[in-house]
Write an enzyme that holds these catalytic residues in place. Sequence first.
Site, PDB file in Angstrom:
ATOM      1  CE  LYS A 167     -13.567   2.217 -15.800  1.00 28.46           C
ATOM      2  NZ  LYS A 167     -12.181   1.889 -15.339  1.00 28.46           N
ATOM      3  CG  HIS A 203     -17.215   0.317 -15.613  1.00 26.87           C
ATOM      4  ND1 HIS A 203     -17.073   0.641 -17.149  1.00 26.87           N
ATOM      5  CD2 HIS A 203     -16.316  -0.660 -15.388  1.00 26.87           C
ATOM      6  CE1 HIS A 203     -16.383  -0.242 -17.665  1.00 26.87           C
ATOM      7  NE2 HIS A 203     -15.867  -1.064 -16.522  1.00 26.87           N
ATOM      8  CD  GLU A 241      -2.920   0.383  -0.304  1.00 26.75           C
ATOM      9  OE1 GLU A 241      -2.637   1.565  -0.495  1.00 26.75           O
ATOM     10  OE2 GLU A 241      -3.848   0.093  -0.824  1.00 26.75           O
TER      11      GLU A 241
HETATM   12  N1  NDP Z   1      -7.801  -5.029 -16.227  1.00 25.83           N
HETATM   13  C1  NDP Z   1      -8.982  -5.511 -15.746  1.00 25.83           C
HETATM   14  O1  NDP Z   1      -9.039  -6.547 -15.781  1.00 25.83           O
HETATM   15  C2  NDP Z   1      -9.459  -4.547 -14.648  1.00 25.83           C
HETATM   16  C3  NDP Z   1      -9.102  -3.266 -14.399  1.00 25.83           C
HETATM   17  N2  NDP Z   1      -9.177  -2.456 -13.408  1.00 25.83           N
HETATM   18  C4  NDP Z   1      -8.642  -1.341 -13.097  1.00 25.83           C
HETATM   19  O2  NDP Z   1      -7.825  -1.500 -11.849  1.00 25.83           O
HETATM   20  C5  NDP Z   1      -7.618  -0.344 -11.289  1.00 25.83           C
HETATM   21  C6  NDP Z   1      -8.015  -0.313  -9.612  1.00 25.83           C
HETATM   22  O3  NDP Z   1      -9.567  -0.557  -9.813  1.00 25.83           O
HETATM   23  P1  NDP Z   1     -10.189  -0.739  -8.521  1.00 25.83           P
HETATM   24  O4  NDP Z   1      -9.435  -1.788  -7.616  1.00 25.83           O
HETATM   25  O5  NDP Z   1     -11.545  -0.600  -8.498  1.00 25.83           O
HETATM   26  O6  NDP Z   1      -9.571   0.700  -7.595  1.00 25.83           O
HETATM   27  P2  NDP Z   1      -9.462   1.172  -6.153  1.00 25.83           P
HETATM   28  O7  NDP Z   1      -9.659   2.658  -5.956  1.00 25.83           O
HETATM   29  O8  NDP Z   1     -10.581   0.311  -5.419  1.00 25.83           O
HETATM   30  O9  NDP Z   1      -8.043   0.545  -5.628  1.00 25.83           O
HETATM   31  C7  NDP Z   1      -6.963   1.341  -6.144  1.00 25.83           C
HETATM   32  C8  NDP Z   1      -5.628   0.935  -5.324  1.00 25.83           C
HETATM   33  O10 NDP Z   1      -4.701   1.674  -5.623  1.00 25.83           O
HETATM   34  C9  NDP Z   1      -3.924   2.289  -4.616  1.00 25.83           C
HETATM   35  N3  NDP Z   1      -3.257   3.247  -5.445  1.00 25.83           N
HETATM   36  C10 NDP Z   1      -3.601   4.404  -6.094  1.00 25.83           C
HETATM   37  N4  NDP Z   1      -2.639   5.174  -6.383  1.00 25.83           N
HETATM   38  C11 NDP Z   1      -1.498   4.552  -5.766  1.00 25.83           C
HETATM   39  C12 NDP Z   1      -0.205   5.082  -5.748  1.00 25.83           C
HETATM   40  N5  NDP Z   1       0.193   6.359  -6.476  1.00 25.83           N
HETATM   41  N6  NDP Z   1       0.629   4.386  -5.218  1.00 25.83           N
HETATM   42  C13 NDP Z   1       0.269   3.224  -4.344  1.00 25.83           C
HETATM   43  N7  NDP Z   1      -0.968   2.561  -4.329  1.00 25.83           N
HETATM   44  C14 NDP Z   1      -2.032   3.371  -5.154  1.00 25.83           C
HETATM   45  C15 NDP Z   1      -5.072   2.850  -3.805  1.00 25.83           C
HETATM   46  O11 NDP Z   1      -4.689   3.343  -2.662  1.00 25.83           O
HETATM   47  P3  NDP Z   1      -5.403   4.609  -1.768  1.00 25.83           P
HETATM   48  O12 NDP Z   1      -6.834   3.985  -1.650  1.00 25.83           O
HETATM   49  O13 NDP Z   1      -4.390   4.726  -1.031  1.00 25.83           O
HETATM   50  O14 NDP Z   1      -5.538   5.597  -3.136  1.00 25.83           O
HETATM   51  C16 NDP Z   1      -6.121   1.538  -3.802  1.00 25.83           C
HETATM   52  O15 NDP Z   1      -5.720   0.656  -2.836  1.00 25.83           O
HETATM   53  C17 NDP Z   1      -8.475   0.798 -12.142  1.00 25.83           C
HETATM   54  O16 NDP Z   1      -7.522   1.283 -13.201  1.00 25.83           O
HETATM   55  C18 NDP Z   1      -9.319  -0.215 -12.992  1.00 25.83           C
HETATM   56  O17 NDP Z   1      -9.840   0.342 -14.035  1.00 25.83           O
HETATM   57  C19 NDP Z   1     -10.255  -3.147 -12.430  1.00 25.83           C
HETATM   58  C20 NDP Z   1     -10.790  -4.177 -12.741  1.00 25.83           C
HETATM   59  C21 NDP Z   1     -10.572  -5.128 -13.680  1.00 25.83           C
HETATM   60  O1  LIG Z   2     -12.719  -0.084 -12.982  1.00 27.36           O
HETATM   61  C1  LIG Z   2     -13.277  -1.050 -13.144  1.00 27.36           C
HETATM   62  O2  LIG Z   2     -13.957  -1.520 -12.095  1.00 27.36           O
HETATM   63  C2  LIG Z   2     -13.175  -1.723 -14.324  1.00 27.36           C
HETATM   64  N1  LIG Z   2     -12.140  -1.557 -15.060  1.00 27.36           N
HETATM   65  C3  LIG Z   2     -11.579  -1.989 -16.376  1.00 27.36           C
HETATM   66  C4  LIG Z   2     -12.019  -1.373 -17.379  1.00 27.36           C
HETATM   67  O3  LIG Z   2     -11.641   0.266 -17.345  1.00 27.36           O
HETATM   68  O4  LIG Z   2     -12.239  -1.637 -18.503  1.00 27.36           O
HETATM   69  C5  LIG Z   2     -11.967  -3.572 -16.344  1.00 27.36           C
HETATM   70  C6  LIG Z   2     -13.478  -3.649 -15.896  1.00 27.36           C
HETATM   71  O5  LIG Z   2     -14.585  -3.232 -16.782  1.00 27.36           O
HETATM   72  C7  LIG Z   2     -13.714  -3.059 -14.457  1.00 27.36           C
END
Ligand code: NDP
Ligand SMILES: O=C(O)C1=N[C@H](C(=O)O)C[C@H](O)C1
Length: 272
Positions: A162, A158, A37
Amino acid sequence: MTDLPGIVITGASGRMGQMLIRTVLDSPRARLVGALERTGHDWIGRDLGEAMGGAPINLAVTDDPLEAFARAHAVIDFTAPAATVEFAGIAAQARCVHVIGTTGFSDDDLHAIGAAARHATIIRAGNMSLGVNLLVQLTRKVAAALDEDFDIEVIEAHHNQKVDAPSGTALMLGEAAALGRGVRLDDVSDRGRDGITGKRQRGHIGFSAIRGGDIVGEHDVMFAATGERVILRHIATDRAVFARGALKAALWGQGRKPGEYDMMDVLGLNEN
Ligand SMILES: NC(=O)C1=CN([C@@H]2O[C@H](COP(=O)(O)OP(=O)(O)OC[C@H]3O[C@@H](n4cnc5c(N)ncnc54)[C@H](OP(=O)(O)O)[C@@H]3O)[C@@H](O)[C@H]2O)C=CC1
Ligand SMILES: O=C(O)C1=N[C@H](C(=O)O)C[C@H](O)C1
């Protein structure tokens, strides 16, 4: 047991971070060796299991990526663009596979990730689910089969937390449609229509984004002509589909030569 590939999860407290941690802990094919984190986060130094509201698992959450990555075979990273670009450099230094699920990158970010991939095995996809990667292939084929009488529109929905739009998945689908049509997406992309936009241009690919509630991720590719429409659709109802795909990618990446790969490579869908 200790021969299993060791995995580090970044953004441990996030929606995907927690899902990834549960997926790795449940897997017989990998072991969790680190959870990261950002500095100052209230999980730092705490036992990960307790921080997640369960029993202790004897693994403390850290804010030191280099130390954590050095102990790992792969890092799975669903965070934010600035963090991911930084992690790409550190994963390359530590020589561990970097699986990137983060979306919303700028061209400069993508360039930096490409530079890291000269020294590291990177697997990056805007969507790690099997279903969406199949939909990408179908989109390319349908776009190639239908001419410009069919207007292509990508519609995504979404949850209300997001931060980026269009989604990474919508961009993958748009790229696939453009590839099928034999054009560059940048030349035909219509984003964020508002006000007096003028008529739709023939051959353009439109994007629309809905944000609301707890929608996990929904994507339609619409081919709309006069008198008929074809709609390809994927609905994700559980983030586990993304986490399972990411772990599969981390295992697939072991022993691969440096370079940037995607889920099509992992799933063996590139030849179809
Ligand atoms: N490719 C795929 O299949 C999917 C992609 N995604 C992508 O994954 C990403 C995360 O989504 P999601 O889990 O919903 O988002 P969340 O906001 O729930 O989680 C993001 C995490 O990353 C941490 N974080 C953000 N910035 C930093 C930093 N500079 N240094 C360290 N940690 C950091 C956050 O910490 P803090 O809370 O302290 O900011 C948090 O714990 C998004 O870009 C989303 O679009 C999501 C689902 C599927
Ligand atoms: O942010 C999300 O939640 C998701 N992000 C990915 C995207 O930007 O397409 C994948 C998924 O749809 C969930």
